[in-house]
Design a protein around this motif. Structure first.
Motif, mmCIF file in Angstrom:
data_model
loop_
_atom_site.group_PDB
_atom_site.id
_atom_site.type_symbol
_atom_site.label_atom_id
_atom_site.label_comp_id
_atom_site.label_asym_id
_atom_site.label_seq_id
_atom_site.Cartn_x
_atom_site.Cartn_y
_atom_site.Cartn_z
ATOM 1 N N LEU A 179 29.777 10.982 38.230
ATOM 2 C CA LEU A 179 29.368 12.804 37.675
ATOM 3 C C LEU A 179 28.489 13.444 39.172
ATOM 4 O O LEU A 179 28.776 14.456 39.441
ATOM 5 C CB LEU A 179 29.414 14.228 36.436
ATOM 6 N N THR B 254 29.045 16.071 41.835
ATOM 7 C CA THR B 254 28.641 17.058 41.860
ATOM 8 C C THR B 254 27.125 17.638 42.599
ATOM 9 O O THR B 254 26.920 18.243 43.013
ATOM 10 C CB THR B 254 28.964 17.647 40.488
ATOM 11 N N ARG B 255 27.055 15.837 43.147
ATOM 12 C CA ARG B 255 25.427 16.076 43.915
ATOM 13 C C ARG B 255 24.585 17.218 43.242
ATOM 14 O O ARG B 255 23.227 17.078 43.339
ATOM 15 C CB ARG B 255 25.951 16.360 44.507
ATOM 16 N N THR B 256 24.728 16.303 41.340
ATOM 17 C CA THR B 256 23.589 16.738 40.760
ATOM 18 C C THR B 256 23.414 16.043 39.455
ATOM 19 O O THR B 256 24.694 15.257 39.204
ATOM 20 C CB THR B 256 24.341 18.165 40.547
ATOM 21 N N HIS C 141 23.816 14.191 35.550
ATOM 22 C CA HIS C 141 23.807 14.629 34.605
ATOM 23 C C HIS C 141 23.718 13.795 33.626
ATOM 24 O O HIS C 141 23.861 12.739 34.034
ATOM 25 C CB HIS C 141 25.953 14.506 34.463
ATOM 26 N N PRO D 160 24.150 18.610 33.189
ATOM 27 C CA PRO D 160 23.513 19.127 34.420
ATOM 28 C C PRO D 160 21.897 19.148 34.233
ATOM 29 O O PRO D 160 21.685 19.728 33.594
ATOM 30 C CB PRO D 160 24.288 19.816 35.236
ATOM 31 N N GLY E 21 23.811 25.359 34.830
ATOM 32 C CA GLY E 21 25.486 24.877 35.221
ATOM 33 C C GLY E 21 26.656 24.624 33.730
ATOM 34 O O GLY E 21 25.682 24.173 32.634
ATOM 35 N N GLU F 41 37.444 15.709 38.099
ATOM 36 C CA GLU F 41 37.600 15.908 39.336
ATOM 37 C C GLU F 41 38.207 17.260 39.728
ATOM 38 O O GLU F 41 38.116 18.063 41.136
ATOM 39 C CB GLU F 41 38.268 14.887 40.541
ATOM 40 N N LEU G 192 36.610 20.242 39.406
ATOM 41 C CA LEU G 192 35.451 21.292 40.055
ATOM 42 C C LEU G 192 36.118 22.214 40.704
ATOM 43 O O LEU G 192 33.894 23.092 40.974
ATOM 44 C CB LEU G 192 35.224 20.351 41.222
ATOM 45 N N ARG H 233 34.190 24.394 38.384
ATOM 46 C CA ARG H 233 32.789 24.651 38.681
ATOM 47 C C ARG H 233 31.953 25.919 39.634
ATOM 48 O O ARG H 233 30.793 25.927 39.500
ATOM 49 C CB ARG H 233 31.847 23.111 38.162
ATOM 50 N N GLU H 234 32.513 25.526 40.332
ATOM 51 C CA GLU H 234 31.329 25.833 41.241
ATOM 52 C C GLU H 234 31.797 27.130 41.141
ATOM 53 O O GLU H 234 30.920 27.961 42.164
ATOM 54 C CB GLU H 234 32.528 25.487 43.530
#
Length: 217
Positions: A55, A59-61, A63, A93, A97, A204, A207, A210-211
């Protein structure tokens, strides 16, 4: 790619929680507690750590993984059954989010994204986002293959003010929670890639939803 071994954990969990649902008592659970911790809880924690890594990449975040405890909080519940009859995990996260969620029940799985409930400020932000980006959100929801779960508080009977009663996204505005997802896809076992890959693929697909949900955060 060979199976990662966690499919066995899922199968053990489904058998165990099916039996627990029929014998939800301390007398039944205690003699089996050590086996549950070894065969289900311990691999579930490792599984959650591995999914957290995927994740973070997707997500580049970062978790934070969590495996929920099996004991129920029965202090204010009419149902005094001491144990939960499902294995539940959550990845929250570190930035604002929605969280990712995976639940294993005796005969079903649920892989989803969202919030089980909002505080007052969070609910206001969610409704404002629906008002501004409802079209984009519903489009992403439809493309994800997921469906809304009824987890959390019951929705309002009417669209809340100051939004118009005929608001095009009134169904979403009436909600006090948001959980979108569904079971692992049919045939995931036949790929041979394992449970981590199957769940990561399902996440995925969520996503784009999520965005939209983090667009104004």
């Amino acid at each position: 790619m060979s199976d990662d071994g966690f499919t066995k954990m899922l199968d053990r969990a489904q058998r165990f929680y099916a039996a627990l649902a029929q014998n939800n008592s301390r007398d039944w659970f205690e003699p089996r507690k050590a086996a549950w911790k070894r065969d289900i809880e311990a691999p579930a924690k490792l599984f959650a750590d591995l999914v957290a890594e995927d994740l973070a990449r997707l997500t580049r975040t970062p978790h934070r993984p969590k495996v929920f405890r099996i004991n129920r909080d029965i202090r204010f519940s009419k149902d005094k059954s001491p144990y939960k009859t499902m294995l539940a995990m959550l990845w929250a996260p570190v930035d604002p989010g929605p969280s990712f969620y995976f639940g294993i029940e005796p005969a079903a799985t649920f892989a989803g994204l969202g919030w089980p409930g909002f505080d007052k400020d969070g609910l206001a932000r969610f409704r404002a986002l629906i008002d501004r980006h409802g079209d984009d959100l519903t489009e992403a929801m439809g493309a994800s293959g997921g469906s809304l779960s009824e987890i959390g508080p019951d929705p309002l009977k009417r669209v809340p003010k100051p939004y118009a009663p005929e608001h095009p996204h009134g169904d979403l505005l009436r909600r006090k929670s948001f959980a979108l997802g569904g079971p692992l896809p049919e045939g995931w076992r036949e790929t041979g890639d394992g449970l981590v890959a199957a769940l990561t693929d399902r996440f995925e697909a969520l996503l784009p939803v999520r965005e939209v949900l983090i667009r104004d955060s």
